[in-house]
Motif scaffolding. Structure first.
Motif, PDB file in Angstrom:
ATOM      1  N   ASN A  88       8.304  -0.271  -5.020  1.00  0.00           N
ATOM      2  CA  ASN A  88       8.103  -0.036  -5.846  1.00  0.00           C
ATOM      3  C   ASN A  88       9.333   1.151  -5.967  1.00  0.00           C
ATOM      4  N   GLY A  89      10.066   1.763  -5.083  1.00  0.00           N
ATOM      5  CA  GLY A  89      11.113   1.560  -5.355  1.00  0.00           C
ATOM      6  C   GLY A  89      11.270   3.092  -5.435  1.00  0.00           C
ATOM      7  N   GLY A  90      10.552   3.959  -4.610  1.00  0.00           N
ATOM      8  CA  GLY A  90       9.854   5.171  -4.545  1.00  0.00           C
ATOM      9  C   GLY A  90      10.626   5.700  -3.135  1.00  0.00           C
ATOM     10  N   ASN A  91      11.380   6.764  -3.685  1.00  0.00           N
ATOM     11  CA  ASN A  91      11.733   7.622  -2.689  1.00  0.00           C
ATOM     12  C   ASN A  91      11.522   8.626  -2.175  1.00  0.00           C
ATOM     13  N   ILE A  92      10.718   9.002  -1.292  1.00  0.00           N
ATOM     14  CA  ILE A  92       9.879  10.145  -0.892  1.00  0.00           C
ATOM     15  C   ILE A  92      10.454  11.376  -1.153  1.00  0.00           C
ATOM     16  N   LEU A  93       9.946  12.643  -1.223  1.00  0.00           N
ATOM     17  CA  LEU A  93      11.379  13.669  -0.618  1.00  0.00           C
ATOM     18  C   LEU A  93      10.388  14.786  -1.095  1.00  0.00           C
ATOM     19  N   GLU A  94       8.766  14.696  -0.712  1.00  0.00           N
ATOM     20  CA  GLU A  94       8.015  15.714  -0.265  1.00  0.00           C
ATOM     21  C   GLU A  94       6.673  15.316   0.357  1.00  0.00           C
ATOM     22  N   SER A  95       5.391  15.583   1.390  1.00  0.00           N
ATOM     23  CA  SER A  95       4.964  15.173   1.470  1.00  0.00           C
ATOM     24  C   SER A  95       4.414  16.054   2.503  1.00  0.00           C
ATOM     25  N   GLN A  96       2.518  15.848   1.967  1.00  0.00           N
ATOM     26  CA  GLN A  96       1.238  16.755   2.830  1.00  0.00           C
ATOM     27  C   GLN A  96       0.343  16.068   2.711  1.00  0.00           C
ATOM     28  N   GLN A  97       0.079  16.284   4.305  1.00  0.00           N
ATOM     29  CA  GLN A  97      -1.406  15.737   4.140  1.00  0.00           C
ATOM     30  C   GLN A  97      -2.333  16.673   4.741  1.00  0.00           C
ATOM     31  N   MET A 103      23.682   7.717 -11.305  1.00  0.00           N
ATOM     32  CA  MET A 103      21.872   6.942 -11.731  1.00  0.00           C
ATOM     33  C   MET A 103      20.771   7.973 -11.767  1.00  0.00           C
ATOM     34  N   SER A 104      20.356   7.459 -13.041  1.00  0.00           N
ATOM     35  CA  SER A 104      19.176   9.277 -12.961  1.00  0.00           C
ATOM     36  C   SER A 104      18.030   8.756 -12.448  1.00  0.00           C
ATOM     37  N   HIS A 105      17.083   9.299 -12.310  1.00  0.00           N
ATOM     38  CA  HIS A 105      16.179   9.201 -11.182  1.00  0.00           C
ATOM     39  C   HIS A 105      14.716  10.127 -12.279  1.00  0.00           C
ATOM     40  N   SER A 106      13.472   9.473 -11.868  1.00  0.00           N
ATOM     41  CA  SER A 106      12.447   9.104 -12.228  1.00  0.00           C
ATOM     42  C   SER A 106      11.674  10.619 -11.359  1.00  0.00           C
ATOM     43  N   GLN A 107      10.975  11.375 -11.365  1.00  0.00           N
ATOM     44  CA  GLN A 107      10.046  12.618  -9.928  1.00  0.00           C
ATOM     45  C   GLN A 107       8.503  12.190 -10.242  1.00  0.00           C
ATOM     46  N   TYR A 108       7.723  11.918  -9.680  1.00  0.00           N
ATOM     47  CA  TYR A 108       5.939  11.890  -9.508  1.00  0.00           C
ATOM     48  C   TYR A 108       5.671  12.994  -8.804  1.00  0.00           C
ATOM     49  N   VAL A 109       4.572  12.794  -9.469  1.00  0.00           N
ATOM     50  CA  VAL A 109       3.555  13.138  -8.163  1.00  0.00           C
ATOM     51  C   VAL A 109       2.371  13.235  -8.129  1.00  0.00           C
ATOM     52  N   LEU A 110       2.059  12.437  -6.516  1.00  0.00           N
ATOM     53  CA  LEU A 110       1.154  11.768  -5.940  1.00  0.00           C
ATOM     54  C   LEU A 110       0.294  12.319  -5.532  1.00  0.00           C
ATOM     55  N   THR A 111      -1.364  12.168  -5.728  1.00  0.00           N
ATOM     56  CA  THR A 111      -2.677  13.186  -5.253  1.00  0.00           C
ATOM     57  C   THR A 111      -3.633  11.891  -5.413  1.00  0.00           C
ATOM     58  N   PHE A 136      -6.697  13.978   2.441  1.00  0.00           N
ATOM     59  CA  PHE A 136      -6.338  14.385   1.357  1.00  0.00           C
ATOM     60  C   PHE A 136      -4.515  14.707   1.716  1.00  0.00           C
ATOM     61  N   MET A 137      -3.704  14.385   0.412  1.00  0.00           N
ATOM     62  CA  MET A 137      -2.886  13.945   0.625  1.00  0.00           C
ATOM     63  C   MET A 137      -1.856  14.133  -1.063  1.00  0.00           C
ATOM     64  N   ARG A 138      -0.072  14.586  -0.901  1.00  0.00           N
ATOM     65  CA  ARG A 138       0.100  15.327  -1.954  1.00  0.00           C
ATOM     66  C   ARG A 138       1.812  14.770  -1.281  1.00  0.00           C
ATOM     67  N   THR A 139       2.313  13.655  -2.400  1.00  0.00           N
ATOM     68  CA  THR A 139       3.073  13.202  -2.155  1.00  0.00           C
ATOM     69  C   THR A 139       3.841  13.492  -3.418  1.00  0.00           C
ATOM     70  N   VAL A 140       5.240  13.204  -3.614  1.00  0.00           N
ATOM     71  CA  VAL A 140       6.024  14.063  -4.192  1.00  0.00           C
ATOM     72  C   VAL A 140       7.483  12.881  -4.063  1.00  0.00           C
ATOM     73  N   PHE A 141       7.303  12.061  -5.240  1.00  0.00           N
ATOM     74  CA  PHE A 141       8.875  11.372  -4.409  1.00  0.00           C
ATOM     75  C   PHE A 141       9.746  10.847  -6.243  1.00  0.00           C
ATOM     76  N   ALA A 142      10.932   9.966  -5.834  1.00  0.00           N
ATOM     77  CA  ALA A 142      11.780   9.576  -7.074  1.00  0.00           C
ATOM     78  C   ALA A 142      11.681   8.105  -6.964  1.00  0.00           C
ATOM     79  N   GLN A 143      12.209   7.959  -8.494  1.00  0.00           N
ATOM     80  CA  GLN A 143      12.093   6.622  -9.022  1.00  0.00           C
ATOM     81  C   GLN A 143      13.522   6.557  -9.180  1.00  0.00           C
ATOM     82  N   SER A 144      13.835   5.443  -9.092  1.00  0.00           N
ATOM     83  CA  SER A 144      15.724   5.280 -10.189  1.00  0.00           C
ATOM     84  C   SER A 144      14.871   4.281 -11.444  1.00  0.00           C
TER      85      SER A 144
END
Length: 287
Positions: free
Chosen positions: A29-38, A1-9, A48-56
Protein backbone atom coordinates in the motif's frame (compact mmCIF):
# COMPACT_ATOMS: atom_id res chain seq x y z
CA UNK A 1 6.09 14.89 -3.08
CA UNK A 2 4.36 15.22 0.30
CA UNK A 3 4.01 12.26 2.60
CA UNK A 4 1.65 11.37 5.42
CA UNK A 5 2.95 9.54 8.46
CA UNK A 6 1.02 6.86 10.30
CA UNK A 7 1.66 4.84 13.43
CA UNK A 8 0.44 1.26 13.64
CA UNK A 9 0.27 -0.63 16.93
CA UNK A 10 -0.84 -4.21 17.44
CA UNK A 11 -0.79 -7.11 19.84
CA UNK A 12 -1.74 -10.73 19.27
CA UNK A 13 -0.79 -14.30 20.19
CA UNK A 14 2.74 -14.92 18.95
CA UNK A 15 3.27 -17.08 15.87
CA UNK A 16 5.58 -17.07 12.84
CA UNK A 17 4.83 -14.71 9.96
CA UNK A 18 3.32 -11.70 11.78
CA UNK A 19 6.04 -9.19 10.90
CA UNK A 20 6.25 -10.45 7.32
CA UNK A 21 2.49 -10.15 6.86
CA UNK A 22 2.27 -6.65 8.36
CA UNK A 23 5.29 -5.16 6.61
CA UNK A 24 4.22 -6.78 3.34
CA UNK A 25 0.81 -5.21 3.64
CA UNK A 26 2.35 -1.78 4.27
CA UNK A 27 4.67 -2.20 1.28
CA UNK A 28 1.81 -3.20 -1.00
CA UNK A 29 0.00 0.00 0.00
CA UNK A 30 2.94 2.31 -0.65
CA UNK A 31 4.19 2.43 2.91
CA UNK A 32 7.83 3.22 3.72
CA UNK A 33 8.72 2.07 7.26
CA UNK A 34 10.54 4.74 9.28
CA UNK A 35 10.65 3.03 12.66
CA UNK A 36 9.63 -0.38 13.96
CA UNK A 37 9.77 -2.03 17.37
CA UNK A 38 8.63 -5.51 18.40
CA UNK A 39 8.43 -7.43 21.65
CA UNK A 40 7.42 -10.99 22.49
CA UNK A 41 6.32 -11.58 26.08
CA UNK A 42 7.58 -15.10 26.70
CA UNK A 43 5.41 -15.49 29.81
CA UNK A 44 2.15 -14.92 27.96
CA UNK A 45 3.43 -15.80 24.47
CA UNK A 46 1.97 -12.56 23.20
CA UNK A 47 3.49 -10.38 20.47
CA UNK A 48 3.54 -6.56 20.44
CA UNK A 49 4.52 -4.24 17.61
CA UNK A 50 4.70 -0.50 16.92
CA UNK A 51 5.55 0.71 13.41
CA UNK A 52 5.79 4.24 12.04
CA UNK A 53 5.57 4.52 8.27
CA UNK A 54 5.21 7.17 5.59
CA UNK A 55 2.91 6.99 2.62
CA UNK A 56 3.13 9.33 -0.34
CA UNK A 57 -0.06 11.10 -1.29
CA UNK A 58 0.21 9.56 -4.74
CA UNK A 59 -0.04 6.10 -3.16
CA UNK A 60 -2.33 7.08 -0.32
CA UNK A 61 -5.23 4.70 0.19
CA UNK A 62 -6.42 4.81 3.80
CA UNK A 63 -9.29 2.48 2.96
CA UNK A 64 -6.86 -0.08 1.61
CA UNK A 65 -4.70 0.20 4.70
CA UNK A 66 -7.63 -0.29 7.05
CA UNK A 67 -9.36 -3.06 5.13
CA UNK A 68 -6.10 -4.97 4.80
CA UNK A 69 -5.41 -4.64 8.51
CA UNK A 70 -8.90 -5.91 9.28
CA UNK A 71 -8.10 -9.03 7.27
CA UNK A 72 -4.80 -9.50 9.10
CA UNK A 73 -6.51 -8.90 12.45
CA UNK A 74 -8.89 -11.78 11.80
CA UNK A 75 -6.05 -14.01 10.63
CA UNK A 76 -3.80 -13.35 13.64
CA UNK A 77 -6.42 -12.45 16.30
CA UNK A 78 -4.99 -8.94 16.61
CA UNK A 79 -5.90 -5.89 18.65
CA UNK A 80 -4.66 -2.98 16.56
CA UNK A 81 -4.77 0.78 16.01
CA UNK A 82 -3.77 2.86 13.00
CA UNK A 83 -3.50 6.63 13.41
CA UNK A 84 -2.49 9.51 11.18
CA UNK A 85 0.22 11.28 13.18
CA UNK A 86 -1.06 14.68 12.07
CA UNK A 87 -4.24 14.08 14.08
CA UNK A 88 -3.55 15.39 17.57
CA UNK A 89 -5.03 13.65 20.58
CA UNK A 90 -7.76 15.46 22.51
CA UNK A 91 -6.81 15.59 26.18
CA UNK A 92 -8.62 16.85 29.30
CA UNK A 93 -6.63 17.80 32.40
CA UNK A 94 -8.06 17.35 35.90
CA UNK A 95 -6.51 19.10 38.88
CA UNK A 96 -7.02 19.88 42.55
CA UNK A 97 -5.23 22.25 44.91
CA UNK A 98 -1.71 21.05 44.08
CA UNK A 99 -1.05 22.55 40.67
CA UNK A 100 2.59 21.81 39.81
CA UNK A 101 1.71 19.01 37.36
CA UNK A 102 -0.96 21.15 35.70
CA UNK A 103 1.44 24.07 35.31
CA UNK A 104 4.14 21.79 33.90
CA UNK A 105 1.86 20.16 31.32
CA UNK A 106 0.55 23.53 30.16
CA UNK A 107 4.13 24.79 29.73
CA UNK A 108 5.22 21.71 27.76
CA UNK A 109 2.09 21.98 25.61
CA UNK A 110 2.70 25.67 24.86
CA UNK A 111 6.29 25.11 23.72
CA UNK A 112 5.20 22.24 21.47
CA UNK A 113 6.75 19.42 23.47
CA UNK A 114 3.37 17.73 23.99
CA UNK A 115 1.51 17.51 20.69
CA UNK A 116 -2.11 17.51 21.83
CA UNK A 117 -5.29 19.58 21.88
CA UNK A 118 -6.43 20.42 25.41
CA UNK A 119 -10.21 20.14 25.52
CA UNK A 120 -10.44 21.69 28.96
CA UNK A 121 -9.23 21.90 32.53
CA UNK A 122 -11.55 20.53 35.20
CA UNK A 123 -10.89 21.33 38.84
CA UNK A 124 -12.71 20.83 42.11
CA UNK A 125 -11.31 24.22 43.20
CA UNK A 126 -12.26 27.62 41.70
CA UNK A 127 -10.19 29.31 39.00
CA UNK A 128 -8.72 31.77 41.54
CA UNK A 129 -6.79 28.84 43.04
CA UNK A 130 -4.61 28.86 39.90
CA UNK A 131 -4.22 32.64 39.54
CA UNK A 132 -0.41 32.37 39.29
CA UNK A 133 -0.74 29.98 36.30
CA UNK A 134 -1.37 31.28 32.80
CA UNK A 135 -4.46 29.29 31.86
CA UNK A 136 -4.93 31.42 28.75
CA UNK A 137 -8.07 30.65 26.81
CA UNK A 138 -8.14 26.96 27.71
CA UNK A 139 -11.73 26.21 28.81
CA UNK A 140 -11.84 26.00 32.62
CA UNK A 141 -14.59 24.16 34.48
CA UNK A 142 -15.03 24.38 38.23
CA UNK A 143 -16.84 21.22 39.31
CA UNK A 144 -16.89 21.14 43.12
CA UNK A 145 -17.48 17.77 44.76
CA UNK A 146 -20.36 17.71 47.19
CA UNK A 147 -19.66 15.42 50.12
CA UNK A 148 -22.84 13.37 49.71
CA UNK A 149 -23.47 13.80 45.98
CA UNK A 150 -20.30 12.87 44.13
CA UNK A 151 -22.32 11.12 41.43
CA UNK A 152 -23.78 14.43 40.24
CA UNK A 153 -20.30 15.93 39.81
CA UNK A 154 -19.08 12.87 37.93
CA UNK A 155 -22.11 13.05 35.63
CA UNK A 156 -21.12 16.62 34.76
CA UNK A 157 -17.54 15.51 34.19
CA UNK A 158 -18.55 12.64 31.92
CA UNK A 159 -20.83 14.96 29.94
CA UNK A 160 -17.88 17.32 29.35
CA UNK A 161 -15.68 14.44 28.26
CA UNK A 162 -18.24 13.28 25.73
CA UNK A 163 -19.23 16.75 24.48
CA UNK A 164 -15.62 17.73 23.80
CA UNK A 165 -14.62 14.46 22.15
CA UNK A 166 -11.93 13.92 24.78
CA UNK A 167 -9.80 10.85 24.07
CA UNK A 168 -7.61 10.91 27.18
CA UNK A 169 -8.19 12.15 30.73
CA UNK A 170 -5.10 13.07 32.77
CA UNK A 171 -5.38 13.28 36.55
CA UNK A 172 -2.74 15.94 37.18
CA UNK A 173 -2.78 15.49 40.95
CA UNK A 174 -6.58 15.39 40.95
CA UNK A 175 -7.13 14.33 44.53
CA UNK A 176 -10.47 12.61 44.04
CA UNK A 177 -11.13 8.90 43.77
CA UNK A 178 -13.15 8.18 40.63
CA UNK A 179 -16.12 5.86 41.00
CA UNK A 180 -16.04 2.38 39.50
CA UNK A 181 -18.67 3.20 36.82
CA UNK A 182 -16.71 6.24 35.64
CA UNK A 183 -13.43 4.32 35.64
CA UNK A 184 -15.05 1.63 33.54
CA UNK A 185 -16.16 4.24 30.98
CA UNK A 186 -12.60 5.57 30.83
CA UNK A 187 -10.81 2.22 30.72
CA UNK A 188 -7.44 2.53 28.98
CA UNK A 189 -7.77 6.29 28.52
CA UNK A 190 -7.29 7.77 31.98
CA UNK A 191 -3.80 8.32 33.41
CA UNK A 192 -3.00 9.17 37.02
CA UNK A 193 0.18 10.41 38.67
CA UNK A 194 0.67 8.89 42.10
CA UNK A 195 2.98 10.70 44.47
CA UNK A 196 4.71 7.52 45.53
CA UNK A 197 6.82 4.77 44.01
CA UNK A 198 4.04 2.18 43.82
CA UNK A 199 3.23 -0.31 45.14
CA UNK A 200 4.65 1.17 48.37
CA UNK A 201 3.16 3.99 50.48
CA UNK A 202 -0.29 4.20 48.94
CA UNK A 203 -3.01 6.59 50.03
CA UNK A 204 -2.63 9.99 51.69
CA UNK A 205 0.58 11.57 53.04
CA UNK A 206 3.01 9.08 51.42
CA UNK A 207 6.03 11.33 51.94
CA UNK A 208 5.32 11.52 55.65
CA UNK A 209 5.03 7.73 55.77
CA UNK A 210 8.27 7.43 53.79
CA UNK A 211 10.04 9.80 56.18
CA UNK A 212 8.80 7.87 59.18
CA UNK A 213 10.24 4.69 57.69
CA UNK A 214 13.57 6.34 56.89
CA UNK A 215 13.49 5.51 53.19
CA UNK A 216 16.51 6.28 51.05
CA UNK A 217 14.63 6.48 47.74
CA UNK A 218 11.40 8.30 46.96
CA UNK A 219 9.58 8.33 43.66
CA UNK A 220 6.41 8.74 41.63
CA UNK A 221 4.34 6.47 39.43
CA UNK A 222 2.15 7.18 36.40
CA UNK A 223 -0.41 4.47 35.72
CA UNK A 224 -3.71 3.77 34.05
CA UNK A 225 -6.67 4.23 36.36
CA UNK A 226 -8.66 1.13 37.25
CA UNK A 227 -11.36 0.32 39.77
CA UNK A 228 -8.65 -1.00 42.10
CA UNK A 229 -7.24 2.15 43.71
CA UNK A 230 -3.65 2.82 42.64
CA UNK A 231 -3.36 -0.69 41.20
CA UNK A 232 -3.61 0.10 37.47
CA UNK A 233 -1.02 -0.90 34.86
CA UNK A 234 2.16 1.12 35.42
CA UNK A 235 3.38 3.32 32.57
CA UNK A 236 6.33 5.26 33.99
CA UNK A 237 8.23 5.56 37.26
CA UNK A 238 11.22 7.46 38.58
CA UNK A 239 13.07 7.81 41.86
CA UNK A 240 15.55 10.06 43.61
CA UNK A 241 17.90 9.31 46.49
CA UNK A 242 17.24 11.10 49.78
CA UNK A 243 18.87 10.93 53.20
CA UNK A 244 18.22 11.24 56.92
CA UNK A 245 18.84 14.99 56.58
CA UNK A 246 15.69 15.45 54.51
CA UNK A 247 12.51 16.52 56.30
CA UNK A 248 8.98 15.67 55.12
CA UNK A 249 8.90 19.14 53.52
CA UNK A 250 12.11 18.33 51.64
CA UNK A 251 10.63 15.06 50.40
CA UNK A 252 7.51 16.85 49.19
CA UNK A 253 9.63 19.42 47.33
CA UNK A 254 11.76 16.73 45.71
CA UNK A 255 8.67 14.66 44.99
CA UNK A 256 7.00 17.49 43.09
CA UNK A 257 9.81 17.50 40.56
CA UNK A 258 9.66 13.72 40.15
CA UNK A 259 5.89 13.79 39.72
CA UNK A 260 6.05 16.41 36.98
CA UNK A 261 8.58 14.62 34.84
CA UNK A 262 7.03 11.17 35.32
CA UNK A 263 3.57 12.38 34.30
CA UNK A 264 4.94 14.31 31.32
CA UNK A 265 6.85 11.26 30.10
CA UNK A 266 3.81 9.00 30.47
CA UNK A 267 1.66 11.47 28.55
CA UNK A 268 4.30 11.85 25.84
CA UNK A 269 4.35 8.07 25.35
CA UNK A 270 0.57 7.92 25.13
CA UNK A 271 0.38 10.73 22.59
CA UNK A 272 2.87 8.93 20.38
CA UNK A 273 1.15 5.51 20.65
CA UNK A 274 4.02 3.92 22.55
CA UNK A 275 1.93 2.23 25.27
CA UNK A 276 0.32 -1.17 24.73
CA UNK A 277 -1.63 -2.88 27.48
CA UNK A 278 -0.48 -6.34 28.46
CA UNK A 279 -3.00 -7.55 31.03
CA UNK A 280 -2.12 -5.85 34.32
CA UNK A 281 1.13 -4.57 32.83
CA UNK A 282 2.17 -2.39 29.93
CA UNK A 283 4.60 -2.61 27.07
CA UNK A 284 6.13 0.86 26.60
CA UNK A 285 8.28 1.25 23.51
CA UNK A 286 11.21 3.60 24.09
CA UNK A 287 11.18 7.15 22.80
Amino acid sequence: MSHSQYVLTLSCPDRPGIVNAVTGHLFENGGNILESQQYNDLETDRFFMRTVFAQSEANASPNGLFSGMETLAQRFDMHWTLRDRSQRRRVMLLASKFDHCLADLLYRWRIGELQMDITGIVANHPRETYRHIDLGDVPFHHLPVAKHDKAAQEAQLLALIEQTGTELVVLARYMQVLSAPLVERLAGRCINIHHSFLPGFKGARPYHHAHARGVKLIGATAHFVTADLDEGPIIEQDTQRVSHHDTPADLIRIGRDIERRVLAQALRCYLDDRILLNGQRTVVFAV
